[in-house]
Enzyme design. Sequence first.
Site, PDB file in Angstrom:
ATOM      1  N   GLY A 100       2.374  25.544  -4.805  1.00 55.52           N
ATOM      2  CA  GLY A 100       2.135  24.715  -3.631  1.00 55.52           C
ATOM      3  C   GLY A 100       1.874  25.578  -2.407  1.00 55.52           C
ATOM      4  O   GLY A 100       1.964  26.811  -2.461  1.00 55.52           O
ATOM      5  N   THR A 146      11.318  18.525   1.945  1.00 51.51           N
ATOM      6  CA  THR A 146      11.660  17.475   2.903  1.00 51.51           C
ATOM      7  C   THR A 146      11.433  16.094   2.290  1.00 51.51           C
ATOM      8  O   THR A 146      10.936  15.960   1.177  1.00 51.51           O
ATOM      9  CB  THR A 146      10.827  17.620   4.187  1.00 51.51           C
ATOM     10  N   SER A 157      18.321  22.397   4.438  1.00 54.12           N
ATOM     11  CA  SER A 157      17.972  22.018   5.805  1.00 54.12           C
ATOM     12  C   SER A 157      16.604  21.366   5.776  1.00 54.12           C
ATOM     13  O   SER A 157      15.747  21.755   4.986  1.00 54.12           O
ATOM     14  CB  SER A 157      17.952  23.233   6.737  1.00 54.12           C
ATOM     15  N   MET A 190      13.489  24.984   7.926  1.00 52.32           N
ATOM     16  CA  MET A 190      14.040  26.314   7.719  1.00 52.32           C
ATOM     17  C   MET A 190      13.787  27.286   8.877  1.00 52.32           C
ATOM     18  O   MET A 190      14.228  28.421   8.822  1.00 52.32           O
ATOM     19  CB  MET A 190      13.443  26.914   6.431  1.00 52.32           C
ATOM     20  N   HIS A 210       1.603  16.993  12.594  1.00 47.02           N
ATOM     21  CA  HIS A 210       1.451  17.798  11.386  1.00 47.02           C
ATOM     22  C   HIS A 210       0.028  17.688  10.850  1.00 47.02           C
ATOM     23  O   HIS A 210      -0.750  16.843  11.292  1.00 47.02           O
ATOM     24  CB  HIS A 210       2.439  17.355  10.307  1.00 47.02           C
ATOM     25  N   LYS A 238       0.030  16.121   5.041  1.00 53.10           N
ATOM     26  CA  LYS A 238       1.457  15.794   4.968  1.00 53.10           C
ATOM     27  C   LYS A 238       1.636  14.333   4.580  1.00 53.10           C
ATOM     28  O   LYS A 238       1.049  13.442   5.189  1.00 53.10           O
ATOM     29  CB  LYS A 238       2.151  16.082   6.296  1.00 53.10           C
TER      30      LYS A 238
END
EC number: 1.17.1.8
Length: 252
Positions: free
Chosen positions: A11, A86, A108, A111, A141, A145
């Site tokens: 990815g 995410t 998290s 990061m 973004h 996304k």
Amino acid sequence: MLNIIVNGCFGRMGQELQEEINSREDLTLVAGIDRTTEDTAFPVYQSLAEVNEKADVVIDFSHESSVATLVDQCVQKQLPVVIATTGLSEETKQKLNEASRTIPLFYSANMSLGINVLIEALQKVTPALEEDFNIEIVEKHHNKKKDAPSGTALLLADSINNVSQTKKEYVFGREGKENENPLNEMGIHAVRGGTIPGEHTVIYAGNDEVLEFKHTALSRGIFANGALKAAEFIQKKRSRNVLNERITTIKR
């Protein structure tokens, strides 16, 4: 030497992570996990269950749908894991909590070091401003996304809500002609376009004054670097539960 397995190695972030690892002499990419195959200098498998190479940690930059299975397999192999994916569901987050009682696990929604410093700043200023200022979040973004709003936008919103005396109701975008926009609402707005790696702005808007906090990611390298720092952290700490560290507390 830190031996690493990368889940989602082909990815966008997986490839970024490969470059970061290959640029350092103290890190080794011993295996990758992905649904596709390419010619690589390291072996690639369909799942962690197939991996026999000795590793110190797994770093996950994949898809929400594969995280729960990966975590189960990390528990079975007693491998520390950094979850950098995410858009996790509440069910998956609960699985992370359960797994963190057995293996070192770091999670998290973002990061980058800058975002986590931003969270500290927001939690300091919010108590002083919340009674008089509207608070809104705008995130931008790239057009590839899938999730909106971003996990980071929700992470920032949650960090604000955690220190607010009056908890905010999240409003995802605004439309209509009868909006009252009360102080107990927090608008979260998503923009998608081009190749924007990530931009988050938190706006505190009061009478005749506006305060803005903005973080811009100029490349995906900051997320790969942060994930590697997290991997080094849990490898050195070897704690069974590092989810209670501020940076790793599970957020949406």
